[in-house]
Every structure is written in structure tokens, then in C-alpha cells.
Design a protein around this motif. Structure first.
Motif, mmCIF file in Angstrom:
data_model
loop_
_atom_site.group_PDB
_atom_site.id
_atom_site.type_symbol
_atom_site.label_atom_id
_atom_site.label_comp_id
_atom_site.label_asym_id
_atom_site.label_seq_id
_atom_site.Cartn_x
_atom_site.Cartn_y
_atom_site.Cartn_z
ATOM 1 N N GLN A 250 38.279 23.795 48.719
ATOM 2 C CA GLN A 250 36.837 23.687 48.609
ATOM 3 C C GLN A 250 36.190 23.467 49.962
ATOM 4 O O GLN A 250 36.845 23.081 50.932
ATOM 5 C CB GLN A 250 36.469 22.522 47.679
ATOM 6 C CG GLN A 250 36.963 21.169 48.181
ATOM 7 C CD GLN A 250 36.817 20.068 47.145
ATOM 8 O OE1 GLN A 250 36.766 20.311 45.945
ATOM 9 N NE2 GLN A 250 36.749 18.827 47.607
ATOM 10 N N ASP A 259 30.606 27.758 49.529
ATOM 11 C CA ASP A 259 31.604 28.827 49.524
ATOM 12 C C ASP A 259 32.500 28.641 50.750
ATOM 13 O O ASP A 259 32.011 28.682 51.880
ATOM 14 C CB ASP A 259 30.889 30.177 49.583
ATOM 15 C CG ASP A 259 31.860 31.366 49.601
ATOM 16 O OD1 ASP A 259 33.080 31.164 49.734
ATOM 17 O OD2 ASP A 259 31.372 32.501 49.478
ATOM 18 N N ALA A 262 32.110 31.395 53.422
ATOM 19 C CA ALA A 262 30.773 31.848 53.814
ATOM 20 C C ALA A 262 30.437 31.602 55.273
ATOM 21 O O ALA A 262 29.771 32.432 55.900
ATOM 22 C CB ALA A 262 29.722 31.182 52.925
#
Length: 366
Positions: A250, A259, A262
Motif C-alpha cells: 500500500q 495508488d 501513481a
């Protein structure tokens, strides 16, 4: 969001092919120019997350008293190494040393060693511990010789993990490659992994889609080997589980989940700690492992309620309410609360007995 590190990772993938999750995680957190921990102080309201020592002084104080009891149980060696892995801003160690003043001989014998690679956080640690003669090291292996008491709060969750997915014909490694528009994306290695099955040998048969996470074990092996050879005890405190399947990889940014692909280098990446693996690595080196027990239970054994009561006794109502709220936050055992989500594992030299606040019945034997 394109980042300088994201561009560099994309070039690596284009040249070498998709990379393991562990390599991606290591680059995002520790890249020498763009790594998350290299470039910032991630803690507090203006950072991305908050740790227990930053919530309240009680956490570090109780661990300081635990360390005093551990030192006495070890025969009060003089000198000894008081080591913290991933010490954040130095808050935990500063609070621990203040509480440890109840036994001046402990402080006189302690040599403070901090294992951290972040220049930003090292500077904060130096300010917090200016009067304690601390030494800094990049690795566990670099800590000078001697019996040791080791504290590791939210350290192991930042170690890189590899991920494998069960598809029915075997475990396939999850890798990070380039998808549409050159964006980072997850995929699976075409060939089954031979090594993954050894990590799943003690687990129930997997269902299709099951994810196996394997934490990088180098620091744990180094710590265990050192304690076995030179004596000592260690506490590992982290969010995690006692073995099983699940995708816990995570990202956190601005105190919210994000994300993980990202914005490489701009968010904290973690995975829940597999305490069963950590315990087995310790046992493989010849140590005894105890727990894991829930953080709420562990802090209760150390006297959290009593310490909170003493701080509240003469405090103004607003300050007393903050102490009470902090104690509840550390020890709450509702679904998703820190007292339940966080676990505590104790490691000890085989001659040292059960670490303080652990019972012999809690020795890990799987």
C-alpha cells in the motif's frame, strides 16, 4: 502523476523488463536522489502518517522502562548497545531515555545506536538526542559489537516485499511493467516461481488469486545473528499478521491511502509485517521468539493505564482529555484500531528467558 523517479523507473523497465515489487519498493523509498525517505520528513500533520511516539510520550516512556527491565534481566551488562531501527525523529528514544532515568546505571551503561538512512530524519534525531552521544549507522550490521537491546517500531513494514499470485498452475511473481501510455502497471511472470512454494509450505492450500507476500529478510537475519552471537533482546512493533495470504502492499500520502504506482518517490510504501516469518528467521538463527501479541495488550502489561492516570492527575481538563484520547488511540482494540492492528514480537537470546511483559506460554513454536 509523472515524477523524476517514475521516469527513471520507466527507463529501467524499458531496458530490462518488468521489475519485482521488492525492487520497485526499494527504489521508491531509498533511491539516493529521489527516494521517499531520502528527501523528506514524512511524519506529523504536514507529512503523510503519524507513528505512536508522535502521538504521545507514553509510548516511548513505556518502552524505556521495558528496556530497563530487559537490561536487568540480561545481567546489567556495562557497556551495552541501545539500538533503534528506523528511529523517526528520535522521539521514541528521547522519551525512553527520560523514563530510564529511574535507574541511572542503565543510562550510564547505554551506548545509543540509530539505524537510519534518511539525511532529513537523522538531522531531527540529532536535535532530539543532542545530549546522548548517539551514533548513526546505515545497516544493522554496522552497529558496534556488544550485547544489545533493540527497539524497532514501524521498521519492518518498510522492508521491500516480493509478491506471488496463485493461478492454479503455480505461484507467479507479480511484477511492475509498462502499460497503456507508458504508465506503470502490475503484471505476472509467465513462468511459475520455484522459490515461492517454499514460503507457502506451512500455509493452507491457496485458492486462485491468492497473494503471497514475502518480506525481505536480510535485516531480520542480521539482527537475529547478532543477538545470538553477542546477546540481547529485541522488540518489533508493527502492523501485521501471523502468517497467511493477502495483498497488503500500500501507499500513504497526506494521511490517506493512495495508488502505489501513481507517484514513485512521493508516497510512503509499506506492507503488513508477517510476524510468523520474522519469528522463524529469529528461531533459525538460534533465538527464542515470543508473540506476537496485540499492542493494546502489551502496553497494558507495561502500565499504560497507570501512566496515563499519573499524567492526568494534576493536568488541566483539556490536557487530561488529550492524554486519555492518546491512550485510547494506542490501545483501542476495535476493528482497525492501533491496539489490535499493531502487534509486538519479542526476540531473545536463548539464555535470557522470556523478554519482559511476555509469558513463557507465548513462545512462538510454529
Amino acid at each position: 502523476m509523472t515524477t523524476p523517479l517514475g521516469e527513471e523507473i520507466a527507463l529501467l523497465i524499458a531496458a530490462e523488463g518488468p521489475m519485482p515489487v521488492s525492487r520497485y519498493m526499494a527504489l521508491c523509498l531509498g533511491h539516493p536522489r529521489h527516494g521517499y525517505y531520502i528527501t523528506r520528513d514524512p511524519l506529523g500533520a504536514r507529512g503523510d502518517f503519524t507513528t505512536a511516539p508522535e502521538i504521545t510520550q507514553m509510548f516511548g516512556e513505556l518502552l524505556g522502562l521495558w528496556a530497563v527491565a530487559a537490561w536487568q534481566q540480561m545481567g546489567a551488562p556495562d557497556p551495552f548497545r541501545l539500538v533503534e531501527l528506523g528511529p523517526g525523529r528520535g522521539t521514541l528514544m528521547a522519551d525512553a531515555l527520560r523514563a530510564a532515568r529511574v535507574l541511572p546505571a542503565f543510562g550510564a551503561a547505554a551506548r545509543i545506536d540509530l539505524v537510519d538512512t534518511s539525511p532529513v530524519l537523522r538531522a531531527a534525531q540529532a536535535r532530539a538526542l543532542a545530549d546522548h552521544g548517539a551514533q548513526w549507522h546505515d545497516r544493522v550490521e554496522d552497529v558496534p559489537e556488544g550485547p544489545a537491546i533493540v527497539l524497532a517500531n514501524e521498521f519492518f513494514d518498510a522492508l521491500p516485499v516480493d509478491q506471488y499470485v496463485w493461478t492454479g498452475d503455480g505461484w507467479h511473481e507479480r511484477r511492475i511493467g509498462l502499460g497503456d501510455g507508458g504508465r506503470l502497471s502490475f503484471g505476472l511472470d509467465a513462468a511459475p516461481s520455484r522459490i515461492a512454494a517454499t514460503f507457502a509450505a506451512d500455509l493452507p492450500p491457496p485458492r486462485p488469486g491468492a497473494v503471497l507476500e514475502v518480506m525481505e529478510g536480510g535485516p531480520a537475519r542480521a539482527l537475529a545473528g547478532r543477538l545470538k552471537a553477542q546477546g540481547g533482546m529485541a522488540l518489533a512493533i508493527d502492523y501485521g499478521h501471523a502468517g497467511g495470504y493477502g495483498d497488503t502492499f500500500q501507499a500513504l500520502a497526506a494521511h490517506a491511502f493512495a495508488d502505489p504506482l501513481a507517484a514513485p518517490g512521493q508516497a510512503d510504501l509499506t506492507a503488513h509485517v508477517d510476524f510468523a516469518r520474522l519469528a522463524r528467521l529469529g528461531r533459525a538463527a538460534g533465538l527464542r521468539a515470543f508473540g506476537p501479541v496485540e499492542q493494546g495488550d502489551f502496553l497494558a502489561r507495561l502500565g499504560l493505564a497507570e501512566r496515563a492516570g499519573r499524567l492526568m492527575r494534576h493536568a488541566p481538563p483539556e490536557a487530561a482529555a488529550k492524554v486519555a484520547a492518546a491512550a485510547r488511540r494506542l490501545a483501542g482494540t476495535g476493528e482497525g484500531e492501533m491496539g489490535r492492528l499493531f502487534k509486538v514480537l519479542g526476540l531473545a537470546h536463548p539464555d535470557a528467558g522470556a523478554p519482559p511483559a511476555f509469558d513463557l506460554s507465548e513462545e512462538f513454536s510454529r
